[in-house]
Design a protein around this motif. Sequence first.
Motif, mmCIF file in Angstrom:
data_model
loop_
_atom_site.group_PDB
_atom_site.id
_atom_site.type_symbol
_atom_site.label_atom_id
_atom_site.label_comp_id
_atom_site.label_asym_id
_atom_site.label_seq_id
_atom_site.Cartn_x
_atom_site.Cartn_y
_atom_site.Cartn_z
ATOM 1 N N ASP A 324 4.220 -54.285 5.061
ATOM 2 C CA ASP A 324 4.719 -54.563 6.402
ATOM 3 C C ASP A 324 3.736 -53.844 7.317
ATOM 4 O O ASP A 324 3.798 -52.626 7.468
ATOM 5 C CB ASP A 324 6.146 -54.028 6.549
ATOM 6 N N THR A 362 7.561 -63.806 9.628
ATOM 7 C CA THR A 362 8.020 -63.194 8.375
ATOM 8 C C THR A 362 9.220 -62.294 8.659
ATOM 9 O O THR A 362 9.845 -61.777 7.738
ATOM 10 C CB THR A 362 6.915 -62.364 7.688
ATOM 11 N N THR A 363 9.515 -62.061 9.940
ATOM 12 C CA THR A 363 10.711 -61.316 10.344
ATOM 13 C C THR A 363 11.301 -61.995 11.568
ATOM 14 O O THR A 363 10.549 -62.486 12.430
ATOM 15 C CB THR A 363 10.386 -59.829 10.621
ATOM 16 N N LYS A 365 14.811 -61.413 14.096
ATOM 17 C CA LYS A 365 16.063 -60.684 14.361
ATOM 18 C C LYS A 365 16.365 -60.710 15.851
ATOM 19 O O LYS A 365 15.494 -61.019 16.676
ATOM 20 C CB LYS A 365 15.934 -59.232 13.906
ATOM 21 N N ASP A 377 4.200 -59.248 7.893
ATOM 22 C CA ASP A 377 4.113 -58.904 6.469
ATOM 23 C C ASP A 377 3.038 -59.754 5.806
ATOM 24 O O ASP A 377 2.930 -60.959 6.079
ATOM 25 C CB ASP A 377 5.468 -59.155 5.797
ATOM 26 N N SER A 412 17.941 -58.619 4.593
ATOM 27 C CA SER A 412 16.951 -57.870 5.379
ATOM 28 C C SER A 412 16.539 -58.657 6.611
ATOM 29 O O SER A 412 16.718 -59.876 6.673
ATOM 30 C CB SER A 412 15.715 -57.580 4.512
ATOM 31 N N ASP A 413 15.961 -57.969 7.582
ATOM 32 C CA ASP A 413 15.387 -58.666 8.739
ATOM 33 C C ASP A 413 13.999 -59.206 8.410
ATOM 34 O O ASP A 413 13.423 -59.953 9.197
ATOM 35 C CB ASP A 413 15.337 -57.731 9.964
ATOM 36 N N HIS A 414 13.434 -58.820 7.276
ATOM 37 C CA HIS A 414 12.135 -59.344 6.826
ATOM 38 C C HIS A 414 12.346 -60.253 5.624
ATOM 39 O O HIS A 414 13.164 -59.941 4.744
ATOM 40 C CB HIS A 414 11.208 -58.201 6.379
#
Length: 431
Positions: A324, A362-363, A365, A377, A412-414
Amino acid sequence: MYQSPRRLCSALLQRDAPGLRRLPAPRLRRRSPPPAIVPRPASPRLLAAVSAASGAARSCSRTACSMGNGTSRLYSALAKTLTSSAASQHPEYLVSPDPEHLEPIDPKELLEECRAVLHTRPPRYQRDFVDLRTDCPSSHPPIRVMQWNILAQALGEGKDNFVQCPVEALRWEERKCLILEEILAYQPDILCLQEVDHYFDTFHPLLSRLGYQGTFFPKPWSPCLDVEHNNGPDGCALFFLQNRFKLVNSANIRLTAMTLKTNQVAIAQTLECKESGRQFCIAVTHLKARTGWERFRSAQGCDLLQNLQNITQGAKIPLIVCGDFNAEPTEEVYKHFASSSLNLNSAYKLLSPDGQSEPPYTTWKIRTSGECRHTLDYIWYSKHALSVRSALDLLTEEQIGPNRLPSFNYPSDHLSLVCDFSFNEEPGGSL
Ligand SMILES: NC(=O)C1=CN([C@@H]2O[C@H](COP(=O)(O)OP(=O)(O)OC[C@H]3O[C@@H](n4cnc5c(N)ncnc54)[C@H](OP(=O)(O)O)[C@@H]3O)[C@@H](O)[C@H]2O)C=CC1
Ligand SMILES: [Mg+2]
């Protein structure tokens, strides 16, 4: 009484499992994205445990299910009975069961138990592997690498402010099962994780018993420690399957920025493939977060590259770097990696039609400040020595849903990134 931790431990007590067995391989496809779902069938013999777990989960308040309880304490208690008395002098998060004394777990059994705990959750979404093979025939099985910022439990509950995510979705006893389910679904040979704050009580004991060797390097001043009822510092963790690789050397690196020691870390290990005898280096990192810190990240990236130059003897040993990076592809640190003399390419670019663009996110939120959708990421690899045979497609916007991540069906947020690598045939220049 909350019984699911006890049920989860039943797999840990099994005596007849011979070690990690491959589950049926996930489907492979060529660039076609049907948003399928994966149901979580509960086997009839698990129904009692399922209802006990879910009933308890429904009645469990946030306080009662806070970090470090249930399974965590059970593992720690187990550890204290199995390890030397010196272990009891350490804080709970530093107490780890000795895997030598633990029986192997059947991954299918553990997956079933996770699914039983999760049976009230919405179904898990199917992600397919995209076949990226060029003309790189390989006589050896590919090396599957998973990169994932799993979201530290303390940060998710105490600091991240995911305003659209209900607190119930973050309960550790269930979120832990979602994380394990994702790992068990893709069965990586190598697992590179960030934001791990349940290494000693959860991931190390369980993954050891699935055949992995693990290493953990906590952040020196983890922000998790500011959260009440935290479970210890978060950090990077690296796991590899012991039946596939032999550890040649290992380095825990505290990253510097302009000669100053920073709060960010990396682990770099040189592994030897037992099938082919070929060596490669695998590294995991988590760079400084937040806007305004771009130059700091860039300096940390330069320091990591310098360390990796030394470890790979100037790119003689093939390299895979997972992380990350907290940096979009437009940032300086990304450019340093893309133009390094280590000759690296970013594996997920290969999913784009021209092979030149990173994925759109990749994330994803929603914080109080608004929606945050970023590509942060990466899995970098030595393009002269390795080829990407396939990569796991990302979740679509429709699958992620309007409240984004984390959610009841993604922990997860990722997003996890997963690639299958093979060595290029010509050995010239690589060890
Ligand atoms: N006691 C001391 O002397 C020191 C204490 N500290 C502690 O560490 C903290 C900072 O540590 P550092 O490693 O630099 O942390 P970072 O800035 O790198 O962020 C830490 C975590 O916060 C997450 N994060 C990113 N953006 C936000 C946001 N907008 N809101 C909430 N969380 C976010 C990140 O997740 P992701 O990567 O997923 O975006 C990351 O895991 C300080 O707040 C302090 O608590 C640090 C240094 C010294
Ligand atoms: Mg985070």
